[in-house]
Design a protein around this motif. Structure first.
Motif, PDB file in Angstrom:
ATOM      1  N   PHE A   1       0.873  -1.171   0.000  1.00  7.78           N
ATOM      2  CA  PHE A   1       0.000   0.000   0.000  1.00  7.78           C
ATOM      3  C   PHE A   1       0.908   1.218   0.000  1.00  7.78           C
ATOM      4  O   PHE A   1       1.623   1.486   0.971  1.00  7.78           O
ATOM      5  CB  PHE A   1      -0.908   0.015   1.227  1.00  7.78           C
ATOM      6  N   LEU A   2       0.876   1.965  -1.114  1.00 10.78           N
ATOM      7  CA  LEU A   2       1.881   3.001  -1.365  1.00 10.78           C
ATOM      8  C   LEU A   2       1.302   4.404  -1.205  1.00 10.78           C
ATOM      9  O   LEU A   2       0.328   4.767  -1.858  1.00 10.78           O
ATOM     10  CB  LEU A   2       2.452   2.838  -2.771  1.00 10.78           C
ATOM     11  N   ILE A   3       1.913   5.172  -0.310  1.00  5.45           N
ATOM     12  CA  ILE A   3       1.553   6.569  -0.072  1.00  5.45           C
ATOM     13  C   ILE A   3       2.704   7.414  -0.589  1.00  5.45           C
ATOM     14  O   ILE A   3       3.848   7.242  -0.157  1.00  5.45           O
ATOM     15  CB  ILE A   3       1.317   6.829   1.429  1.00  5.45           C
ATOM     16  N   GLY A   4       2.430   8.308  -1.527  1.00  5.90           N
ATOM     17  CA  GLY A   4       3.527   9.024  -2.163  1.00  5.90           C
ATOM     18  C   GLY A   4       3.279  10.510  -2.296  1.00  5.90           C
ATOM     19  O   GLY A   4       2.150  10.999  -2.165  1.00  5.90           O
ATOM     20  N   THR A   5       4.354  11.223  -2.566  1.00  2.00           N
ATOM     21  CA  THR A   5       4.283  12.669  -2.781  1.00  2.00           C
ATOM     22  C   THR A   5       5.375  13.094  -3.739  1.00  2.00           C
ATOM     23  O   THR A   5       6.364  12.369  -3.950  1.00  2.00           O
ATOM     24  CB  THR A   5       4.401  13.426  -1.449  1.00  2.00           C
ATOM     25  N   ILE A   6       5.205  14.280  -4.323  1.00  2.05           N
ATOM     26  CA  ILE A   6       6.180  14.861  -5.243  1.00  2.05           C
ATOM     27  C   ILE A   6       6.385  16.310  -4.834  1.00  2.05           C
ATOM     28  O   ILE A   6       5.410  17.056  -4.707  1.00  2.05           O
ATOM     29  CB  ILE A   6       5.688  14.802  -6.703  1.00  2.05           C
ATOM     30  N   GLY A   7       7.627  16.710  -4.628  1.00  2.00           N
ATOM     31  CA  GLY A   7       7.877  18.101  -4.267  1.00  2.00           C
ATOM     32  C   GLY A   7       9.281  18.309  -3.734  1.00  2.00           C
ATOM     33  O   GLY A   7      10.015  17.349  -3.473  1.00  2.00           O
TER      34      GLY A   7
ATOM     35  N   ALA B   1       5.501  13.262 -12.471  1.00  2.00           N
ATOM     36  CA  ALA B   1       4.044  13.128 -12.491  1.00  2.00           C
ATOM     37  C   ALA B   1       3.586  11.902 -13.274  1.00  2.00           C
ATOM     38  O   ALA B   1       2.507  11.367 -13.007  1.00  2.00           O
ATOM     39  CB  ALA B   1       3.411  14.390 -13.086  1.00  2.00           C
ATOM     40  N   ARG B   2       4.395  11.432 -14.204  1.00  8.07           N
ATOM     41  CA  ARG B   2       4.026  10.235 -14.978  1.00  8.07           C
ATOM     42  C   ARG B   2       3.844   9.018 -14.080  1.00  8.07           C
ATOM     43  O   ARG B   2       3.153   8.066 -14.438  1.00  8.07           O
ATOM     44  CB  ARG B   2       5.089   9.929 -16.030  1.00  8.07           C
ATOM     45  N   TYR B   3       4.445   9.026 -12.900  1.00  2.00           N
ATOM     46  CA  TYR B   3       4.452   7.868 -12.013  1.00  2.00           C
ATOM     47  C   TYR B   3       3.363   7.946 -10.945  1.00  2.00           C
ATOM     48  O   TYR B   3       3.337   7.113 -10.036  1.00  2.00           O
ATOM     49  CB  TYR B   3       5.826   7.739 -11.343  1.00  2.00           C
ATOM     50  N   LEU B   4       2.469   8.900 -11.038  1.00  2.00           N
ATOM     51  CA  LEU B   4       1.465   9.102  -9.990  1.00  2.00           C
ATOM     52  C   LEU B   4       0.574   7.881  -9.775  1.00  2.00           C
ATOM     53  O   LEU B   4       0.130   7.623  -8.661  1.00  2.00           O
ATOM     54  CB  LEU B   4       0.612  10.328 -10.315  1.00  2.00           C
ATOM     55  N   LYS B   5       0.281   7.135 -10.826  1.00  2.00           N
ATOM     56  CA  LYS B   5      -0.605   5.979 -10.673  1.00  2.00           C
ATOM     57  C   LYS B   5       0.015   4.858  -9.844  1.00  2.00           C
ATOM     58  O   LYS B   5      -0.673   3.905  -9.465  1.00  2.00           O
ATOM     59  CB  LYS B   5      -1.020   5.447 -12.051  1.00  2.00           C
ATOM     60  N   ALA B   6       1.309   4.985  -9.539  1.00  2.00           N
ATOM     61  CA  ALA B   6       1.933   4.004  -8.645  1.00  2.00           C
ATOM     62  C   ALA B   6       1.403   4.137  -7.228  1.00  2.00           C
ATOM     63  O   ALA B   6       1.440   3.182  -6.444  1.00  2.00           O
ATOM     64  CB  ALA B   6       3.451   4.182  -8.650  1.00  2.00           C
ATOM     65  N   PHE B   7       0.884   5.326  -6.896  1.00  4.62           N
ATOM     66  CA  PHE B   7       0.449   5.608  -5.517  1.00  4.62           C
ATOM     67  C   PHE B   7      -0.986   5.131  -5.280  1.00  4.62           C
ATOM     68  O   PHE B   7      -1.852   5.281  -6.142  1.00  4.62           O
ATOM     69  CB  PHE B   7       0.504   7.106  -5.227  1.00  4.62           C
ATOM     70  N   ASP B   8      -1.218   4.613  -4.084  1.00  8.31           N
ATOM     71  CA  ASP B   8      -2.586   4.361  -3.642  1.00  8.31           C
ATOM     72  C   ASP B   8      -3.187   5.625  -3.041  1.00  8.31           C
ATOM     73  O   ASP B   8      -4.405   5.826  -3.094  1.00  8.31           O
ATOM     74  CB  ASP B   8      -2.602   3.232  -2.607  1.00  8.31           C
ATOM     75  N   ILE B   9      -2.356   6.448  -2.451  1.00  5.92           N
ATOM     76  CA  ILE B   9      -2.762   7.753  -1.930  1.00  5.92           C
ATOM     77  C   ILE B   9      -1.660   8.757  -2.260  1.00  5.92           C
ATOM     78  O   ILE B   9      -0.469   8.458  -2.087  1.00  5.92           O
ATOM     79  CB  ILE B   9      -2.983   7.716  -0.400  1.00  5.92           C
ATOM     80  N   PHE B  10      -2.047   9.935  -2.731  1.00  7.65           N
ATOM     81  CA  PHE B  10      -1.100  11.043  -2.859  1.00  7.65           C
ATOM     82  C   PHE B  10      -1.262  11.930  -1.626  1.00  7.65           C
ATOM     83  O   PHE B  10      -2.380  12.277  -1.236  1.00  7.65           O
ATOM     84  CB  PHE B  10      -1.369  11.873  -4.116  1.00  7.65           C
TER      85      PHE B  10
END
Length: 299
Positions: free
Chosen positions: A189-195, A257-266
């Motif tokens: 279960f992957l929680i991710g962020t970009i910044g 941003a191309r990898y956003l679908k890897a996350f279950d939650i952003f």
């Protein structure tokens, strides 16, 4: 504006402001990185800007940060220590064009001593006085500008961000996860962020929260795409909390941003924001979002 390329701040040194060119509209516009760095490191560069214009070369857009003795950013802007102005254009004198300042979130909303917030509001008013128009990117910033008398209503313009969903080619969940560390599986279960890894993004708090989540759900994993001045601090916190198999800092990813679908939650735990593009991108990717209610995020 056509013919101008963009720049942003890379960092600060020795409690003095420093200017760094971080990116350009194209490599051709850079006209040589060393030449640009020499130009933007000058205190006053009107003559250099005019010379660039006469030569038909792009004129620099310059940003900097001013820090106190503890490394806290107390002002940021263009050429002089006016806060909040992330990006600005240096015009040739007498150009006759209106000067516009865009505020991407007000710095006086940050967690700071009261005296700092007072002076930031003062310099924000002064900055707004020197410009013909002030653009804000969220209703929250618009109302704050009026409430704190940063600028009168006739100077303010609300222009929110927009993106075209057709411009994004997101990788599938499985494709996106192929680049992730070996401790992340298809079932994690992957929680991710970009910044950027800076104090305003509040990633230290995210790591504290990750410890609580992992204690309750050992299959949870956290991924932070980005770069920034807090890299070592965040890495140290991850080790201190024994989260090296659960929380990962990932650098050097082009077009993250191309990898956003890897996350279950952003997740976006920011302390201050204007209206983050990355939230719009997460929505386009169809990823559920958890975020702090600051700036334009609720909008």
């Amino acid at each position: 504006a056509p013919g101008f390329s963009m720049a942003s701040v890379l960092g600060v040194q020795d409690d003095r402001y420093v200017r760094h060119v971080a990116a350009a509209a194209s490599e051709e516009q850079m006209a040589g990185e060393n030449a640009w760095l020499e130009i933007v490191e000058l205190s006053f560069f009107g003559e250099q800007v005019l010379a660039l214009a006469e030569a038909g070369l792009p004129q620099p857009v310059v940003g900097f940060e001013l820090t106190d003795s503890k490394g806290q950013v107390i002002a940021e802007g263009v050429d002089l220590a006016w806060p909040d102005g992330k990006v600005g254009i240096i015009e040739a004198p007498g150009s006759g064009r209106d000067e516009v300042w865009t505020a991407h979130g007000w710095t006086f909303h940050e967690t700071r001593p009261a005296w700092q917030r007072f002076f930031i509001r003062f310099f924000s008013r002064l900055t707004a006085f020197l410009y013909h128009h002030v653009i804000v990117v969220s209703r929250a910033d618009y109302h704050a500008a009026l409430r704190y008398r940063i600028a009168p209503a006739h100077k303010l313009a609300l222009i929110t961000h927009g993106i075209d969903a057709n411009d994004y080619l997101f990788l599938s969940r499985n494709e996106a996860r192929t680049i992730l560390p070996k401790y992340i599986s298809d079932t994690s279960f992957l929680i991710g962020t970009i910044g950027e890894w800076t104090a305003n993004k509040n990633y230290v708090a995210l790591i504290e929260a990750a410890r609580t989540v992992v204690n309750k759900n050992p299959d949870a994993r956290f991924v932070l795409f980005g770069f920034g001045e807090q890299k070592q601090l965040l890495a140290d916190r991850i080790r201190q909390h024994n989260l090296t198999r659960h929380v990962f800092l990932i650098e050097g990813i082009t077009d993250a941003a191309r990898y956003l679908k890897a996350f279950d939650i952003f997740i976006l735990p920011s302390l201050k924001e204007g209206l983050p593009y990355v939230l719009l991108e997460a929505q386009c990717a169809g990823v559920p979002i958890v975020a702090t209610a600051v700036g334009g995020i609720p909008e």
